[in-house]
Design an enzyme around this catalytic site. Structure first.
Site, short mmCIF file in Angstrom:
data_model
loop_
_atom_site.label_atom_id
_atom_site.label_comp_id
_atom_site.label_asym_id
_atom_site.label_seq_id
_atom_site.Cartn_x
_atom_site.Cartn_y
_atom_site.Cartn_z
N ASN A 29 -3.41 9.28 -7.08
CA ASN A 29 -2.30 10.16 -7.08
C ASN A 29 -1.08 9.45 -6.80
O ASN A 29 -0.04 10.11 -6.47
CB ASN A 29 -2.47 11.27 -6.05
CG ASN A 29 -3.68 12.35 -6.37
OD1 ASN A 29 -3.51 12.90 -7.31
ND2 ASN A 29 -4.55 12.22 -5.42
N SER B 36 -5.19 5.18 -4.30
CA SER B 36 -4.96 6.33 -4.75
C SER B 36 -4.74 6.60 -6.14
O SER B 36 -4.06 5.87 -6.89
CB SER B 36 -3.77 7.00 -4.07
OG SER B 36 -3.66 8.36 -4.35
N ARG C 228 -11.44 7.87 -2.94
CA ARG C 228 -12.00 9.29 -2.68
C ARG C 228 -13.30 9.62 -2.54
O ARG C 228 -13.70 10.33 -1.74
CB ARG C 228 -11.19 10.17 -4.09
CG ARG C 228 -11.22 11.75 -3.62
CD ARG C 228 -10.97 12.43 -5.06
NE ARG C 228 -9.52 11.55 -5.41
CZ ARG C 228 -8.95 11.96 -6.53
NH1 ARG C 228 -9.68 12.57 -7.49
NH2 ARG C 228 -7.88 11.34 -7.11
N ASP D 37 0.00 5.15 0.61
CA ASP D 37 -0.42 6.08 1.66
C ASP D 37 -0.16 5.35 3.32
O ASP D 37 -1.10 4.38 3.43
CB ASP D 37 -1.80 6.63 1.72
CG ASP D 37 -1.57 7.50 0.42
OD1 ASP D 37 -0.95 8.29 0.08
OD2 ASP D 37 -2.87 7.46 -0.41
N ASP E 214 0.94 -1.17 0.07
CA ASP E 214 -0.05 0.02 0.21
C ASP E 214 0.84 1.39 0.00
O ASP E 214 2.27 1.04 0.49
CB ASP E 214 -0.77 0.11 1.26
CG ASP E 214 -1.74 1.21 1.62
OD1 ASP E 214 -2.52 1.82 0.29
OD2 ASP E 214 -1.45 1.87 2.62
N ASP F 152 -1.53 -0.48 5.96
CA ASP F 152 -1.91 0.25 7.48
C ASP F 152 -3.01 0.41 7.55
O ASP F 152 -3.58 1.06 8.47
CB ASP F 152 -1.17 1.49 7.16
CG ASP F 152 -2.01 2.58 6.53
OD1 ASP F 152 -2.29 2.22 5.38
OD2 ASP F 152 -2.25 3.72 6.87
C1 BG6 Z 1 -5.85 5.87 -0.05
C2 BG6 Z 1 -5.95 6.56 1.36
O1 BG6 Z 1 -4.47 5.36 -0.14
O2 BG6 Z 1 -6.11 6.50 -1.13
C3 BG6 Z 1 -7.40 7.22 1.38
O3 BG6 Z 1 -5.53 5.92 2.53
C4 BG6 Z 1 -7.79 8.09 0.11
O4 BG6 Z 1 -7.53 8.05 2.33
C5 BG6 Z 1 -7.40 7.14 -1.26
O5 BG6 Z 1 -9.08 8.53 0.01
C6 BG6 Z 1 -7.68 7.63 -2.31
O6 BG6 Z 1 -6.76 8.53 -2.62
P1 BG6 Z 1 -6.79 9.65 -3.85
O7 BG6 Z 1 -5.40 10.29 -3.99
O8 BG6 Z 1 -7.12 9.12 -5.16
O9 BG6 Z 1 -7.68 10.76 -3.48
MG MG Z 2 -2.60 3.14 3.58
#
Ligand code: BG6
Ligand code: MG
Length: 212
Positions: free
Chosen positions: A118, A116, A49, A11, A9, A170
């Site tokens: 991102n 994510s 998200r 984040d 993972d 996590d």
């Molecule tokens: C996860 C985070 O890795 O990504 C979440 O733990 C988050 O909190 C999710 O909402 C989506 O992320 P992003 O960057 O696409 O908004």
């Molecule tokens: Mg995480």
């Protein structure tokens, strides 16, 4: 070796973006007059998200349209990405980089399995833009953790059977996703509390003890 690959993972495992997520969601919630704090932010760990937005809006007295929700998610993401620009290779802990290098030296394939969208931006900010063998993230899935999709895609991209992969997470939702994918899991940080992982790590380098 017990495993042929490890799917991380992002984040909360490779780097810490929690506070930036918090600041961006908090700014949106404040603008909308909705109560939001760090405890609620913890519930967003591993959650997509749009699913995160639904949790933020739980305390809203107003019912919003899907169009408004899409605009809110974009507003949060724009702010979040501005904050991510503050990240640099200094946000990659030496222990994490040294452990990743040691795992690779043992011949393991290393991938990312993150909700994510991102992911690539964050990896490039912390100097890991070209490091991982394969990336499965929010851009290639339709179902968020605890659904196993992100990890099953990760194993497929690494060309490994699910049972040959270890997941590092996590979030409780991430540990559940790994189990549903037929993969062993190593919990770090918040996920240790759920007691559902194959291994519980006190620190990132403990991972080296899980693979021998
Ligand atoms: C996860 C985070 O890795 O990504 C979440 O733990 C988050 O909190 C999710 O909402 C989506 O992320 P992003 O960057 O696409 O908004
Ligand atoms: Mg995480």
């Amino acid at each position: 070796m017990k495993y042929q690959g490890i799917i991380f993972d992002l984040d909360g495992v490779i780097c810490s973006t929690d506070h930036y997520h918090y600041l961006a969601w908090k700014a949106l919630a404040d603008r909308l007059g909705i109560y939001f704090d760090e405890t609620i932010n913890n519930r967003l760990r591993g959650v997509s998200r749009m699913a995160s937005l639904e949790i933020v809006l739980e305390r809203s007295t107003v019912v919003y349209t899907e169009e408004e929700k899409a605009a809110f998610a974009e507003e949060k993401n724009n702010l979040y990405r501005e904050l991510l620009k503050n990240m640099s290779p200094a946000d990659l802990a030496p222990e994490v980089k040294e452990t990743l290098d040691a795992l690779r030296a043992e011949g393991l394939k290393l991938g990312i399995g993150s909700s994510s969208k991102n992911t690539k931006f964050i990896l490039s900010q912390i100097g890991l833009g070209d490091f991982f063998d394969k990336i499965s993230d929010g851009t290639n899935i339709t179902r968020s953790k605890p659904d196993p999709e992100v990890f099953l895609k990760g194993a497929e991209y690494l060309e490994l059977a699910p049972a040959a992969c270890l997941v590092v997470e996590d979030a409780k939702a991430g540990i559940e996703a790994a189990t549903a994918a037929g993969m062993d899991s190593a919990a770090i940080g918040d996920a240790v509390k759920c007691g559902l992982a194959t291994y519980n790590l006190t620190r990132f380098a403990d991972l080296l003890n899980c693979v021998d």
